[in-house]
Scaffold this active site. Sequence first.
Site, PDB file in Angstrom:
ATOM      1  N   GLN A  76      98.991 -24.192  52.735  1.00 13.19           N
ATOM      2  CA  GLN A  76      97.729 -23.667  53.911  1.00 13.19           C
ATOM      3  C   GLN A  76      98.079 -21.764  53.260  1.00 13.19           C
ATOM      4  O   GLN A  76      99.480 -21.770  53.643  1.00 13.19           O
ATOM      5  CB  GLN A  76      97.459 -24.309  55.083  1.00 13.19           C
ATOM      6  CG  GLN A  76      96.787 -22.560  56.095  1.00 13.19           C
ATOM      7  CD  GLN A  76      95.218 -23.306  55.554  1.00 13.19           C
ATOM      8  OE1 GLN A  76      95.132 -24.186  55.704  1.00 13.19           O
ATOM      9  NE2 GLN A  76      94.145 -22.192  55.617  1.00 13.19           N
ATOM     10  N   ASP A  91      92.950 -28.223  46.245  1.00 12.58           N
ATOM     11  CA  ASP A  91      92.462 -26.649  46.443  1.00 12.58           C
ATOM     12  C   ASP A  91      91.964 -25.727  45.402  1.00 12.58           C
ATOM     13  O   ASP A  91      91.495 -24.421  45.055  1.00 12.58           O
ATOM     14  CB  ASP A  91      93.388 -25.512  47.079  1.00 12.58           C
ATOM     15  CG  ASP A  91      92.861 -25.419  48.404  1.00 12.58           C
ATOM     16  OD1 ASP A  91      92.197 -25.445  48.911  1.00 12.58           O
ATOM     17  OD2 ASP A  91      94.071 -25.012  49.102  1.00 12.58           O
ATOM     18  N   LYS A 135      90.373 -29.306  58.717  1.00 10.31           N
ATOM     19  CA  LYS A 135      90.778 -29.376  57.298  1.00 10.31           C
ATOM     20  C   LYS A 135      91.417 -31.270  57.705  1.00 10.31           C
ATOM     21  O   LYS A 135      90.462 -32.265  57.303  1.00 10.31           O
ATOM     22  CB  LYS A 135      91.396 -29.303  56.989  1.00 10.31           C
ATOM     23  CG  LYS A 135      90.741 -27.831  55.608  1.00 10.31           C
ATOM     24  CD  LYS A 135      92.309 -27.334  55.439  1.00 10.31           C
ATOM     25  CE  LYS A 135      91.894 -25.825  54.565  1.00 10.31           C
ATOM     26  NZ  LYS A 135      92.513 -24.870  54.500  1.00 10.31           N
TER      27      LYS A 135
END
Length: 286
Positions: A97, A120, A53
């Site tokens: 995460q 997200d 990422k």
Amino acid sequence: MTALIIDGKTIAAEVRAEWKVRADHLIAHGTTPGMAVIIVGNDPASKVYVANKVKACAELGLYSIHVELAADTTEAALLDAVERLNNDPKIHGILVQLPLPRHLDAHKVIEAINPDKDVDGFHEKNVGALVTGQTPFPSCTPYGVMVMLEKTGINIEGKHAVVVGRSNIVGKPMALMLLQKNATVTICTSKTVDLAKHTRDADILIAAVGRANFITGDMVKPGSVVIDVGINRNAEGKLVGDVDFASVKEVAGYITPVPGGVGPMTITMLVANTVRAAERLSARNT
Ligand code: NDP
């Protein structure tokens, strides 16, 4: 029949180039989109995802940081890290995460993220907005699948789409996005009776199960589009999807490989959401 392979790497590169133009525009006007990833603990797979990422952000000239916290971090310390990033003007996108160590409440942590920085798309505000078809941050994996379908020229409207899996991060948002594009959607779960009956009826089949080679050629409609979200290790330690590529490619019309299918799209859409977050926040500040 041998299915056409939908090349996620090539589509991802094309989509990144499109978003780079938008990122460059922001940078030229004084805002460098910034993303922060919080990682708790030492899970090797999570570390690889985070590194990818951060690398994808760097490729587009974005600013990115990763905040590493020890596996025994307290919930208060984690919430404190989120709050600092919420208040950091250089950061436009925040993600935590997953999975988190068991003693931490992922839901509580996600709800602590400023929804305007929730790239997200997991915050309840953005999930609700997805239901009404208005989210600024569609969750990255299903968003990537939608872009893949669009770039491949696959018509969704009126098609029967079957999603196998109902997780909050893949299956459910996937089904909602397909519905938004006027597919007739079926969602299958571990409790579905006669799964193959449903999958065989799919014009578009999305596998998000987490079981290696689970969907086999006899479960697929001839000529259909098969999208493999799964990422699993087989007995030999090789990376494989939820779809048994060898048998399904002989039946389907289109298929995504693993690796090189949905995976590169997920990271690309995360970068896209970060640029979009920066656009929205900078528009608000001018
Ligand atoms: P989850 O484990 O959260 O969900 C799996 C889903 O599959 C559940 O809804 C479960 O049903 C369903 N399921 C399990 N067994 C069966 C069965 N026998 N028949 C029908 N449905 C079944 O996984 P995720 O959604 O997080 O991930 C799915 C896969 O996608 C994993 O391999 C993961 O690694 C991968 N992934 C890939 C990404 C990418 O970028 N390519 C990103 C995110 C995930 P039930 O709810 O009833 O238990």
